[in-house]
Structure formats: structure tokens, C-alpha cells
Scaffold this active site. Structure first.
Site, PDB file in Angstrom:
ATOM      1  N   SER A 124       0.834  -1.200   0.000  1.00 30.60           N
ATOM      2  CA  SER A 124       0.000   0.000   0.000  1.00 30.60           C
ATOM      3  C   SER A 124       0.864   1.243   0.000  1.00 30.60           C
ATOM      4  O   SER A 124       1.968   1.253   0.579  1.00 30.60           O
ATOM      5  CB  SER A 124      -0.858  -0.027   1.271  1.00 30.60           C
ATOM      6  OG  SER A 124      -1.482   1.220   1.476  1.00 30.60           O
ATOM      7  N   TYR A 148      -1.394  -0.875  10.874  1.00 28.58           N
ATOM      8  CA  TYR A 148      -1.732  -1.492   9.578  1.00 28.58           C
ATOM      9  C   TYR A 148      -0.588  -1.282   8.577  1.00 28.58           C
ATOM     10  O   TYR A 148      -0.106  -2.231   7.939  1.00 28.58           O
ATOM     11  CB  TYR A 148      -3.039  -0.901   9.021  1.00 28.58           C
ATOM     12  CG  TYR A 148      -3.224  -1.161   7.550  1.00 28.58           C
ATOM     13  CD1 TYR A 148      -3.481  -2.451   7.079  1.00 28.58           C
ATOM     14  CD2 TYR A 148      -3.091  -0.131   6.605  1.00 28.58           C
ATOM     15  CE1 TYR A 148      -3.609  -2.701   5.716  1.00 28.58           C
ATOM     16  CE2 TYR A 148      -3.228  -0.371   5.253  1.00 28.58           C
ATOM     17  CZ  TYR A 148      -3.486  -1.656   4.814  1.00 28.58           C
ATOM     18  OH  TYR A 148      -3.606  -1.903   3.469  1.00 28.58           O
ATOM     19  N   LYS A 152       2.270  -3.895   6.572  1.00 28.67           N
ATOM     20  CA  LYS A 152       2.607  -3.936   5.138  1.00 28.67           C
ATOM     21  C   LYS A 152       4.122  -3.832   4.952  1.00 28.67           C
ATOM     22  O   LYS A 152       4.712  -4.579   4.169  1.00 28.67           O
ATOM     23  CB  LYS A 152       1.898  -2.797   4.390  1.00 28.67           C
ATOM     24  CG  LYS A 152       0.394  -2.971   4.286  1.00 28.67           C
ATOM     25  CD  LYS A 152       0.037  -4.160   3.415  1.00 28.67           C
ATOM     26  CE  LYS A 152      -1.436  -4.454   3.368  1.00 28.67           C
ATOM     27  NZ  LYS A 152      -1.770  -5.771   2.844  1.00 28.67           N
TER      28      LYS A 152
HETATM   29  P1  NAD Z   1     -10.978  -6.660   1.566  1.00 28.59           P
HETATM   30  O1  NAD Z   1     -11.142  -6.636   3.049  1.00 28.59           O
HETATM   31  O2  NAD Z   1     -12.177  -6.424   0.730  1.00 28.59           O
HETATM   32  O3  NAD Z   1     -10.295  -8.035   1.109  1.00 28.59           O
HETATM   33  C1  NAD Z   1      -9.395  -8.735   1.930  1.00 28.59           C
HETATM   34  C2  NAD Z   1      -9.923 -10.146   2.044  1.00 28.59           C
HETATM   35  O4  NAD Z   1      -9.058 -10.930   2.868  1.00 28.59           O
HETATM   36  C3  NAD Z   1     -11.318 -10.216   2.682  1.00 28.59           C
HETATM   37  O5  NAD Z   1     -12.181 -10.910   1.811  1.00 28.59           O
HETATM   38  C4  NAD Z   1     -11.090 -10.984   3.982  1.00 28.59           C
HETATM   39  O6  NAD Z   1     -12.207 -11.780   4.323  1.00 28.59           O
HETATM   40  C5  NAD Z   1      -9.844 -11.788   3.667  1.00 28.59           C
HETATM   41  N1  NAD Z   1      -9.011 -12.158   4.830  1.00 28.59           N
HETATM   42  C6  NAD Z   1      -8.538 -11.354   5.817  1.00 28.59           C
HETATM   43  N2  NAD Z   1      -7.810 -12.067   6.691  1.00 28.59           N
HETATM   44  C7  NAD Z   1      -7.804 -13.359   6.227  1.00 28.59           C
HETATM   45  C8  NAD Z   1      -7.217 -14.565   6.690  1.00 28.59           C
HETATM   46  N3  NAD Z   1      -6.520 -14.623   7.831  1.00 28.59           N
HETATM   47  N4  NAD Z   1      -7.410 -15.679   5.978  1.00 28.59           N
HETATM   48  C9  NAD Z   1      -8.132 -15.665   4.837  1.00 28.59           C
HETATM   49  N5  NAD Z   1      -8.727 -14.563   4.355  1.00 28.59           N
HETATM   50  C10 NAD Z   1      -8.553 -13.422   5.054  1.00 28.59           C
HETATM   51  O7  NAD Z   1      -9.835  -5.603   1.213  1.00 28.59           O
HETATM   52  P2  NAD Z   1      -9.371  -5.060  -0.210  1.00 28.59           P
HETATM   53  O8  NAD Z   1      -9.690  -3.622  -0.255  1.00 28.59           O
HETATM   54  O9  NAD Z   1      -9.832  -5.961  -1.288  1.00 28.59           O
HETATM   55  O10 NAD Z   1      -7.792  -5.180  -0.013  1.00 28.59           O
HETATM   56  C11 NAD Z   1      -7.059  -6.295  -0.486  1.00 28.59           C
HETATM   57  C12 NAD Z   1      -5.616  -6.131  -0.071  1.00 28.59           C
HETATM   58  O11 NAD Z   1      -5.101  -4.910  -0.600  1.00 28.59           O
HETATM   59  C13 NAD Z   1      -5.402  -6.054   1.439  1.00 28.59           C
HETATM   60  O12 NAD Z   1      -4.212  -6.737   1.764  1.00 28.59           O
HETATM   61  C14 NAD Z   1      -5.258  -4.568   1.698  1.00 28.59           C
HETATM   62  O13 NAD Z   1      -4.488  -4.314   2.840  1.00 28.59           O
HETATM   63  C15 NAD Z   1      -4.550  -4.120   0.430  1.00 28.59           C
HETATM   64  N6  NAD Z   1      -4.780  -2.712   0.108  1.00 28.59           N
HETATM   65  C16 NAD Z   1      -6.056  -2.222   0.054  1.00 28.59           C
HETATM   66  C17 NAD Z   1      -6.272  -0.874  -0.229  1.00 28.59           C
HETATM   67  C18 NAD Z   1      -7.661  -0.300  -0.230  1.00 28.59           C
HETATM   68  O14 NAD Z   1      -7.807   0.920  -0.058  1.00 28.59           O
HETATM   69  N7  NAD Z   1      -8.716  -1.089  -0.450  1.00 28.59           N
HETATM   70  C19 NAD Z   1      -5.183  -0.043  -0.490  1.00 28.59           C
HETATM   71  C20 NAD Z   1      -3.894  -0.587  -0.448  1.00 28.59           C
HETATM   72  C21 NAD Z   1      -3.704  -1.925  -0.141  1.00 28.59           C
HETATM   73  C1  WQD Z   2      -9.315   9.973   1.327  1.00 29.60           C
HETATM   74  C2  WQD Z   2      -9.494  11.454   1.595  1.00 29.60           C
HETATM   75  C3  WQD Z   2      -9.687  11.990   3.925  1.00 29.60           C
HETATM   76  C4  WQD Z   2     -13.474   9.860   4.545  1.00 29.60           C
HETATM   77  C5  WQD Z   2      -6.716   4.891   3.234  1.00 29.60           C
HETATM   78  C6  WQD Z   2      -5.663   4.179   4.028  1.00 29.60           C
HETATM   79  C7  WQD Z   2      -4.579   3.688   3.119  1.00 29.60           C
HETATM   80  C8  WQD Z   2      -5.129   2.877   1.949  1.00 29.60           C
HETATM   81  C9  WQD Z   2      -6.237   3.595   1.259  1.00 29.60           C
HETATM   82  C10 WQD Z   2      -5.052   0.549   2.496  1.00 29.60           C
HETATM   83  C11 WQD Z   2      -8.675  11.965   2.784  1.00 29.60           C
HETATM   84  C12 WQD Z   2     -10.980  12.307   3.209  1.00 29.60           C
HETATM   85  C13 WQD Z   2     -12.335  10.403   3.990  1.00 29.60           C
HETATM   86  C14 WQD Z   2     -14.503  10.736   4.979  1.00 29.60           C
HETATM   87  C15 WQD Z   2     -13.191  12.610   4.247  1.00 29.60           C
HETATM   88  N1  WQD Z   2      -5.690   1.637   2.379  1.00 29.60           N
HETATM   89  N2  WQD Z   2     -12.200  11.756   3.838  1.00 29.60           N
HETATM   90  N3  WQD Z   2     -14.326  12.090   4.807  1.00 29.60           N
HETATM   91  O1  WQD Z   2      -6.891   7.913   4.110  1.00 29.60           O
HETATM   92  O2  WQD Z   2      -6.060   8.308   1.742  1.00 29.60           O
HETATM   93  O3  WQD Z   2      -6.132   6.033   2.628  1.00 29.60           O
HETATM   94  O4  WQD Z   2      -7.212   4.025   2.219  1.00 29.60           O
HETATM   95  O5  WQD Z   2      -3.880   0.356   2.341  1.00 29.60           O
HETATM   96  O6  WQD Z   2      -3.735   2.939   3.915  1.00 29.60           O
HETATM   97  O7  WQD Z   2      -5.134   5.086   4.993  1.00 29.60           O
HETATM   98  O8  WQD Z   2      -8.244   7.143   2.093  1.00 29.60           O
HETATM   99  O9  WQD Z   2     -10.609   7.184   1.454  1.00 29.60           O
HETATM  100  O10 WQD Z   2     -10.003   7.203   3.914  1.00 29.60           O
HETATM  101  O11 WQD Z   2      -9.544   9.237   2.538  1.00 29.60           O
HETATM  102  O12 WQD Z   2     -13.093  13.836   4.128  1.00 29.60           O
HETATM  103  O13 WQD Z   2     -15.554  10.330   5.522  1.00 29.60           O
HETATM  104  O14 WQD Z   2     -10.869  11.688   1.951  1.00 29.60           O
HETATM  105  O15 WQD Z   2      -9.422  12.962   4.901  1.00 29.60           O
HETATM  106  O16 WQD Z   2      -8.274  13.277   2.470  1.00 29.60           O
HETATM  107  P1  WQD Z   2      -6.784   7.463   2.720  1.00 29.60           P
HETATM  108  P2  WQD Z   2      -9.672   7.615   2.512  1.00 29.60           P
END
Ligand code: NAD
Ligand code: WQD
Length: 347
Positions: A124, A148, A152
Site C-alpha cells: 500500500s 496497519y 505492510k
Molecule cells: P478486503 O477486506 O475487501 O479483502 C481482503 C480479504 O481478505 C477479505 O475478503 C477478507 O475476508 C480476507 N481475509 C482477511 N484475513 C484473512 C485470513 N486470515 N485468511 C483468509 N482470508 C482473510 O480488502 P481489499 O480492499 O480488497 O484489499 C485487499 C488487499 O489490498 C489487502 O491486503 C489490503 O491491505 C490491500 N490494500 C487495500 C487498499 C484499499 O484501499 N482497499 C489499499 C492498499 C492496499
Molecule cells: C481519502 C481522503 C480523507 C473519509 C486509506 C488508508 C490507506 C489505503 C487507502 C489501504 C482523505 C478524506 C475520507 C470521509 C473525508 N488503504 N475523507 N471524509 O486515508 O487516503 O487512505 O485508504 O492500504 O492505507 O489510509 O483514504 O478514502 O479514507 O480518505 O473527508 O468520511 O478523503 O481525509 O483526504 P486514505 P480515505
């Protein structure tokens, strides 16, 4: 031979399954469903017209994981499974370290035992913390600011150590993908992001306000050093992100099979949008008003974050194609046709 997709019932995993199937890969999906529904995998089957092998399996369950590797021929792993809520990670750090780190360690041990070399890991942009400058390249300093993000970075470090050491003569070919802010949904409206609680992230929150489930959005601060004072982020369509995984897998499989490697890529668009621009774009795409109020900054938030995606462009031949109005139109199609996510009582 199948691609093992951990967390494949989740938001990004389910969309990536669609793209992997379109590219001709056979899949084995595992997920413990702690933050997702098996219905997502059924919808992937509906979109693609292909059946998908799905196992409800927890990465913390070592014997079940080992049996899974023993019973299926796995050519590579795409590892999405993990917990991802920043705020929850601050209140429950042990849960995050246990699930994300130990789950990954179990997965790596199973891969090693069963001779599987190739891994794509969901990292991430959160590993960059508050960047010194934008756009952010892969060489930027890494200093996550919450548990979190630290899970990562620890996993990135583990994988980098592993590829640098000839452990039991096992070859590791690893790609670390640092996602920026994934949004949007499959254009069919059949799969999308389905938060189990009140959304933490901006776009699912806006979508639930627009559909009438939540009353109004709180905009966290309008006094940042940005053009309109609200936070700026690099939002990327989940289909572009999914396609990035296919490109990364194809690239990985072309690398020298005789030596270990670990390569990191940013997956973002390279463009930042503010919270107010996002609200406006959503209103345009949906035709619905999104009432909002400005409130105090959210702790831990930064002003501006967007990617330099050139490394992925050059090496993976990948770039994000979908624009902001497509991100919003697809989010709205998913939200308006599934107002209660996969839980819709009409089904
Ligand atoms: P998500 O929660 O929708 O998907 C993650 C999945 O992993 C879920 O379906 C959950 O049930 C499963 N899971 C969690 N722990 C588990 C375990 N111990 N065993 C088996 N399954 C398990 O999240 P997402 O948004 O699809 O994110 C996918 C990946 O990408 C995650 O690793 C997340 O950290 C990373 N990521 C997400 C974002 C974002 O903003 N969505 C941004 C950057 C990185
Ligand atoms: C985006 C913008 C908020 C909600 C997060 C995680 C990051 C990654 C992606 C997993 C910011 C603003 C948000 C609300 C708002 N996930 N906001 N009102 O914080 O950039 O990233 O998700 O890896 O680790 O930190 O994403 O969508 O929460 O926020 O004003 O109700 O929207 O302040 O500027 P963020 P976000």
C-alpha cells in the site's frame, strides 16, 4: 495449474479474479470471509461465465493451508488476504500483527514446502506515510504511521530478506504492489466494494450518502496546503488496478526462473483529486446530491499523496486508463443496484 488468490472474495481480489479469468488463468480462491461474502465469488462466475474453485479457509489455519497446497497444483500466488482498516489497527494492533504477519508467514511456509516460487503481494502507498514530495516514486522513504501500515512494511521487508537469502535452495520471485486509493467497481454493477460497517474510506461513504443510507459526508478538514484546502489523493479504478496484477503476473513469469528477485511497483494514476473534486464528480456521475459539512481533520491524515507510476509503465507495460467520471459512474452503478451490498434482501 492454478493461481492461488488469497482474499479473493474481497473488494480488489474479486475484481482481479475477473481480469485473471479473462487473461486465461485458472483460479483457486481462498478467503475466511471475515470481511467479505462468498456471493462475491458467485458474481465473478456470473460475470465471466466460468466456474471458480472457492475454499473458505483462514491463513491462520496451517493444516488447512497445507492441505490446500497438497491437493491443488498452484503455479503462483496473489496475496490479498489481510485486515486493512487503519483506525481499527490502532485500537487492535495485536489483531493486525497476528492476522497479517502470521497469515503471510504461514502462506510463505506452505509455498516453500510445496515448491511454489511466484508471489504478488498487496502492499500500500500507506508505507510512504507523509511523503517529502509528490509524485511519490518507489525510492521514496518508507515510514508508515500506523500498525496497519507497519504490517505492510514488515511483510515487504520479510519478502525482500527472503529473496536475498537462498533459503533451502528455494527460488522466490516476488512483486510488491503499492496501491494508491482503489475505488470504482466492475462496469456490470455486479461486484463492488461492500464495507461491513460504516465506511472509513471516502468513496464508499459518498456512495452511501448518495443512495440515502447515510445522511451527510463529513469532510475531514479544509485547511490543508492544497488548492481547495481538502486532502488530495490518487484514486485508481479497481479494474485498472486488477489489470495491473495480470500485467505483474505475466512479467513475473517471464523473469529468470533460476534466481530469486523482489521488485516493487507503485500502482496509481499519477493524478491527485481533492475531496471536494470527488464530491462534485460523484454528483455529476450519479445525478444525486451529496450533502456534506466540513469538520476537523482526521488524525493521521496527510495533505497530498499521489504516485509516480512510471516504473510500472516501463517494466510492466501497464498504466491506468479509466478517468474519474468512470470511477464514479461504476461506483454508482454498483451502489444503486446493490444498496445493501451483497446482503440485499431483494435477492
Ligand atoms: P478486503 O477486506 O475487501 O479483502 C481482503 C480479504 O481478505 C477479505 O475478503 C477478507 O475476508 C480476507 N481475509 C482477511 N484475513 C484473512 C485470513 N486470515 N485468511 C483468509 N482470508 C482473510 O480488502 P481489499 O480492499 O480488497 O484489499 C485487499 C488487499 O489490498 C489487502 O491486503 C489490503 O491491505 C490491500 N490494500 C487495500 C487498499 C484499499 O484501499 N482497499 C489499499 C492498499 C492496499
Ligand atoms: C481519502 C481522503 C480523507 C473519509 C486509506 C488508508 C490507506 C489505503 C487507502 C489501504 C482523505 C478524506 C475520507 C470521509 C473525508 N488503504 N475523507 N471524509 O486515508 O487516503 O487512505 O485508504 O492500504 O492505507 O489510509 O483514504 O478514502 O479514507 O480518505 O473527508 O468520511 O478523503 O481525509 O483526504 P486514505 P480515505
Amino acid at each position: 495449474m492454478a493461481i492461488l488468490v488469497t482474499g479473493g472474495a474481497g473488494f480488489i481480489g474479486s475484481h482481479t479474479c475477473v481480469e485473471l479469468i479473462a487473461a486465461g488463468y485458472e483460479l483457486l480462491v481462498i478467503d475466511n470471509l471475515c470481511n467479505s461474502r462468498a456471493e462475491a465469488v458467485s458474481r465473478v462466475e456470473q460475470i465471466t461465465g466460468q466456474s471458480v474453485v472457492f475454499l473458505k479457509l483462514d491463513l491462520l489455519d496451517k493444516p488447512a493451508l497445507d492441505a490446500c497446497f497438497a491437493q491443488h497444483k498452484i503455479e503462483a500466488v496473489i496475496h490479498f488476504a489481510g485486515l486493512k482498516a487503519v483506525g481499527e489497527s490502532v485500537s487492535k494492533p495485536l489483531l493486525y500483527y497476528h492476522n497479517n504477519i502470521e497469515g503471510t508467514l504461514n502462506l510463505l511456509a506452505a509455498m516453500q514446502r510445496h515448491g511454489v516460487s511466484d508471489l504478488i503481494f498487496s502492499s500500500s502507498a500507506t508505507v510512504y506515510g507523509d511523503p517529502d514530495s509528490v509524485p511519490i516514486t518507489e525510492e521514496a522513504a518508507v515510514r508508515p504511521t500506523n500498525p496497519y501500515g507497519r504490517t505492510k512494511l514488515m511483510i515487504e521487508d520479510m519478502l525482500s530478506d527472503l529473496t536475498a537469502s537462498p533459503a533451502d535452495n528455494h527460488i522466490w520471485r516476488v512483486v510488491l504492489l503499492r496501491y494508491f486509493n482503489p475505488v470504482g467497481a466492475h462496469p456490470s454493477g455486479l461486484i463492488g466494494e461492500d464495507p461491513s460497517d460504516i465506511p472509513n474510506n471516502l468513496v464508499p461513504y459518498i456512495a452511501q450518502v448518495a443512495v440515502g443510507k447515510l445522511q451527510q459526508l463529513s469532510v475531514f478538514g479544509d485547511d490543508y496546503a492544497t488548492p481547495d484546502g481538502t486532502g488530495v489523493r490518487d484514486y485508481i479504478h479497481v479494474m485498472d488496478l486488477s489489470n495491473g496484477h495480470v500485467k505483474a503476473l505475466q512479467w513475473l513469469q517471464q523473469q529468470d526462473a533460476g534466481s530469486s528477485m523482489c521488485e516493487v511497483f507503485n500502482l496509481g494514476t499519477g493524478t491527485g483529486y481533492s475531496v471536494l473534486e470527488m464530491i462534485n464528480a460523484f454528483e455529476q456521475a450519479s445525478g444525486q446530491p451529496v450533502p456534506y459539512k466540513i469538520v476537523a481533520r482526521r488524525e493521521g491524515d496527510i495533505a497530498t499523496c499521489y504516485a509516480d507510476p512510471q516504473k510500472a509503465q516501463h517494466l510492466l507495460q501497464w498504466q491506468a486508463d479509466k478517468n474519474l467520471s468512470e470511477m464514479m459512474a461504476d461506483t454508482w452503478r454498483w451502489q444503486s443496484s446493490n444498496p445493501n451490498g451483497y446482503d440485499d434482501p431483494q435477492e
